[in-house]
Design a protein around this motif. Structure first.
Motif, short mmCIF file in Angstrom:
data_model
loop_
_atom_site.label_atom_id
_atom_site.label_comp_id
_atom_site.label_asym_id
_atom_site.label_seq_id
_atom_site.Cartn_x
_atom_site.Cartn_y
_atom_site.Cartn_z
N UNK A 186 0.83 -1.21 0.00
CA UNK A 186 0.00 0.00 0.00
C UNK A 186 0.87 1.26 0.00
N UNK A 187 1.91 1.26 0.82
CA UNK A 187 2.78 2.44 0.93
C UNK A 187 3.55 2.69 -0.36
N UNK A 188 4.06 1.63 -1.00
CA UNK A 188 4.80 1.83 -2.26
C UNK A 188 3.85 2.32 -3.36
N UNK A 189 2.60 1.86 -3.33
CA UNK A 189 1.62 2.30 -4.33
C UNK A 189 1.32 3.79 -4.17
N UNK A 190 1.07 4.21 -2.93
CA UNK A 190 0.78 5.63 -2.66
C UNK A 190 1.97 6.50 -3.07
N UNK A 191 3.18 6.02 -2.78
CA UNK A 191 4.38 6.78 -3.16
C UNK A 191 4.48 6.90 -4.68
N UNK A 192 4.17 5.81 -5.40
CA UNK A 192 4.25 5.83 -6.87
C UNK A 192 3.27 6.84 -7.46
N UNK A 193 2.03 6.86 -6.92
CA UNK A 193 1.03 7.82 -7.41
C UNK A 193 1.51 9.25 -7.13
N UNK A 194 2.03 9.46 -5.92
CA UNK A 194 2.53 10.79 -5.55
C UNK A 194 3.66 11.24 -6.45
N UNK A 195 4.59 10.32 -6.76
CA UNK A 195 5.71 10.65 -7.64
C UNK A 195 5.20 11.02 -9.03
N UNK A 196 4.22 10.27 -9.53
CA UNK A 196 3.64 10.58 -10.83
C UNK A 196 3.03 11.97 -10.87
N UNK A 197 2.29 12.33 -9.81
CA UNK A 197 1.65 13.65 -9.75
C UNK A 197 2.69 14.78 -9.67
N UNK A 198 3.75 14.56 -8.92
CA UNK A 198 4.81 15.58 -8.82
C UNK A 198 5.44 15.82 -10.19
N UNK A 201 5.99 14.07 -25.02
CA UNK A 201 6.20 14.60 -23.67
C UNK A 201 5.45 13.78 -22.62
N UNK A 202 4.26 13.32 -22.98
CA UNK A 202 3.52 12.43 -22.06
C UNK A 202 4.29 11.13 -21.85
N UNK A 203 4.75 10.52 -22.94
CA UNK A 203 5.49 9.26 -22.85
C UNK A 203 6.77 9.42 -22.03
N UNK A 204 7.47 10.54 -22.27
CA UNK A 204 8.72 10.80 -21.53
C UNK A 204 8.46 10.99 -20.04
N UNK A 205 7.36 11.68 -19.70
CA UNK A 205 7.04 11.91 -18.29
C UNK A 205 6.73 10.59 -17.58
N UNK A 206 5.90 9.76 -18.22
CA UNK A 206 5.58 8.45 -17.64
C UNK A 206 6.85 7.61 -17.51
N UNK A 207 7.65 7.57 -18.59
CA UNK A 207 8.86 6.76 -18.58
C UNK A 207 9.84 7.22 -17.51
N UNK A 208 9.99 8.55 -17.35
CA UNK A 208 10.88 9.08 -16.31
C UNK A 208 10.44 8.62 -14.93
N UNK A 209 9.14 8.72 -14.66
CA UNK A 209 8.62 8.27 -13.36
C UNK A 209 8.85 6.79 -13.13
N UNK A 210 8.61 5.98 -14.16
CA UNK A 210 8.79 4.53 -14.03
C UNK A 210 10.26 4.17 -13.82
N UNK A 211 11.16 4.86 -14.55
CA UNK A 211 12.60 4.58 -14.39
C UNK A 211 13.10 5.02 -13.01
N UNK A 212 12.55 6.11 -12.49
CA UNK A 212 12.92 6.54 -11.13
C UNK A 212 12.53 5.47 -10.11
N UNK A 213 11.36 4.87 -10.30
CA UNK A 213 10.93 3.79 -9.38
C UNK A 213 11.89 2.61 -9.46
N UNK A 214 12.23 2.21 -10.70
CA UNK A 214 13.07 1.03 -10.90
C UNK A 214 14.51 1.27 -10.45
N UNK A 215 15.07 2.41 -10.84
CA UNK A 215 16.52 2.64 -10.67
C UNK A 215 16.88 3.38 -9.38
N UNK A 216 15.91 4.07 -8.76
CA UNK A 216 16.22 4.86 -7.57
C UNK A 216 15.40 4.43 -6.35
#
Length: 475
Positions: free
Chosen positions: A85-97, A279-294
């Motif tokens: 639950x906590x990782x999911x909430x963090x992922x949504x928050x990161x996407x919104x930021x 730009x949409x694709x890059x924003x989503x991809x950046x967020x996903x890569x941050x989750x995976x790599x950081x």
């Protein structure tokens, strides 16, 4: 090829598949690829799905029975669900930021956004919805002529059969009562649940119930059942080994088929699709890569400590590349179990309980993409979402992810519900549909990496992780 690690073999197959698809598109061979190469990719996914559901059933039963004490089961279950639950909430928050910082929807030309805004107001008027930001382009004299000229984008999108189908699924989900998700978890027929990949929560419920029941019967009667379950699990894991020997070829076929279907005999189609939504694709991809790599490696560093950064990706590489290829965390589950048990040395009591649940309820990548998609579509239509509406996105995306099936593009149905929760047109999913398949592949890697991270954290907390350094990694 035998000397090359499996995950690198899969990566090579993946790259060659994309190259083949682009070449065949340029040479006019796309139909040949779709007819004679892509079916092997479908066979691969079917083989993995064939194993995934029974493996979930037997692994959870084995995991629950192996815990021994029902009190330990309750504690571990609570920790697992809280972590997910906590990782999911963090992922949504990161996407919104990210989407609020980059503002990809505002980088489209102004006239297109005005046209989109007028279309939105036409749709809202037809649905008797109030325009929440108080701006009214539709009745502004300066835009009257334009309002008469443009085609209503919303109506055009609703004619798309793929959108229609997902709209119907979302409407059905909305009409259900508040306790419907709870009712749906309890199966009336376990064999029907096993036959339907979308009913994985029912399989998990039955497996938990069966495993708990085993804890309360005499040992002389439960031990033969537990031995049988363990034996069946070993058979399924051996099936995974055999399938993975051919994984590089299967992945080649899978990617060749996916790209060929997108491109047809015109490579430019793929380029145009991504240019329009870059730009949409890059924003989503950046967020996903941050989750995976950081984010996940940081959580591993803080809570697990013993697994170095590079070793983590060496250990779970096969699961990540397979997740990217199949876009299904359920289909990847057999390989994820093997990677975590064999390479990270997490006890089977943990993996057989935590990972199958994660493959069903943990959708960090899907939730991040939903939060970016909703705000992007709002920006594209010149709609300024309030803080309250964005918090609604966090809540709705988190809850919707729990019921989202662990199969390709299930997140699109959930996205419709999230759009409706903030009063936006659900037919707008048609706008991002062209790039969804590729982004789905990346967000599945996030989901699987999240499953691995949580299972490692739980194992470390329970003293059931026996990792001893790079020598433990066997890829």
């Amino acid at each position: 090829m035998k000397k090359i690690a499996l995950h690198w073999q899969i990566v090579i197959g993946l790259v060659l598949g994309i190259v083949w698809a682009l070449l065949s598109s340029k040479l006019g061979w796309s139909q040949f690829t779709i007819d004679w190469v892509a079916p092997f990719g479908t066979i691969f996914i079917n083989l993995l799905k064939l194993i995934a559901v029974p493996l979930v059933l037997f692994s959870i039963i084995n995991g629950v029975a192996g815990i021994g004490d029902p009190a330990n089961l309750g504690r571990m279950g609570a920790k697992t669900l809280l972590a997910y639950l906590l990782t999911t909430i963090f992922a949504v928050g990161l996407g919104l930021i990210l989407v609020n910082l980059i503002k990809p929807g505002e980088l489209i030309d102004q006239q297109s956004r005005i046209d989109n805004r007028i279309s939105y107001e036409l749709w809202a008027e037809s649905e008797n919805l109030q325009i929440k930001d108080g701006i009214d382009y539709l009745h502004d004299p300066a835009f009257q002529e334009r309002a008469l000229e443009i085609t209503d984008l919303s109506r055009a999108e609703l004619n798309d059969s793929s959108v229609d189908e997902k709209m119907e699924e979302a409407d059905k989900a909305k009409q259900d009562g508040p306790l419907k998700p709870l009712v749906d978890i309890v199966p009336s027929n376990i064999f029907e649940s096993l036959a339907d990949n979308g009913l994985m929560l029912q399989v998990i419920f039955f497996a938990l119930f069966f495993g708990i029941a085993l804890l309360f019967i005499p040992a002389e009667k439960s031990i033969p059942v537990i031995n049988f379950v363990e034996g069946v699990m070993e058979v399924f894991l051996k099936m995974v080994d055999l399938i993975m020997k051919a994984a590089p070829f299967f992945v080649f076929a899978l990617l060749a088929g996916v790209v060929s279907k997108m491109a047809g005999d015109d490579v430019g189609k793929v380029v145009e699709i991504f240019k329009g939504l870059s730009w949409y694709s890059l924003t989503v991809t950046l967020g996903l890569l941050l989750m995976i790599l950081v984010v996940y490696p940081l959580l591993m560093k803080l809570f697990v400590k013993v697994v170095p950064y590079v070793d983590l990706f060496k250990a779970i590489g096969p699961a990540q590349t397979l997740a990217f290829s199949t876009s299904s965390s359920a289909a990847t589950l057999p390989v994820t179990l093997e990677c975590v048990e064999e390479n990270l040395k997490v006890d089977k009591k943990i993996t057989s309980f935590v990972l199958p649940i994660g493959a069903t309820v943990n959708m960090d990548g899907t939730c991040l993409y939903q939060s970016v998609a909703v705000v992007f579509l709002a920006q594209l239509h010149m709609i300024d979402l309030t803080l309250g509406q964005q918090l609604t996105i966090v809540l709705t995306a988190t809850l919707a992810s729990i019921g989202s099936a662990a199969v390709p593009s299930a997140g699109l149905v959930m996205l419709i519900i999230v759009l409706q929760s903030v009063g936006l047109n659900p037919a707008w999913i048609a706008i991002i549909l062209p790039v969804d398949r590729i982004l789905d592949m990346i967000r599945t890697v996030v989901n699987v990496t999240g499953d691995v991270t949580v299972s490692s954290i739980i194992a470390k907390g329970e003293n059931m992780m026996y990792y001893e350094g790079e020598k433990a990694v066997k890829t």
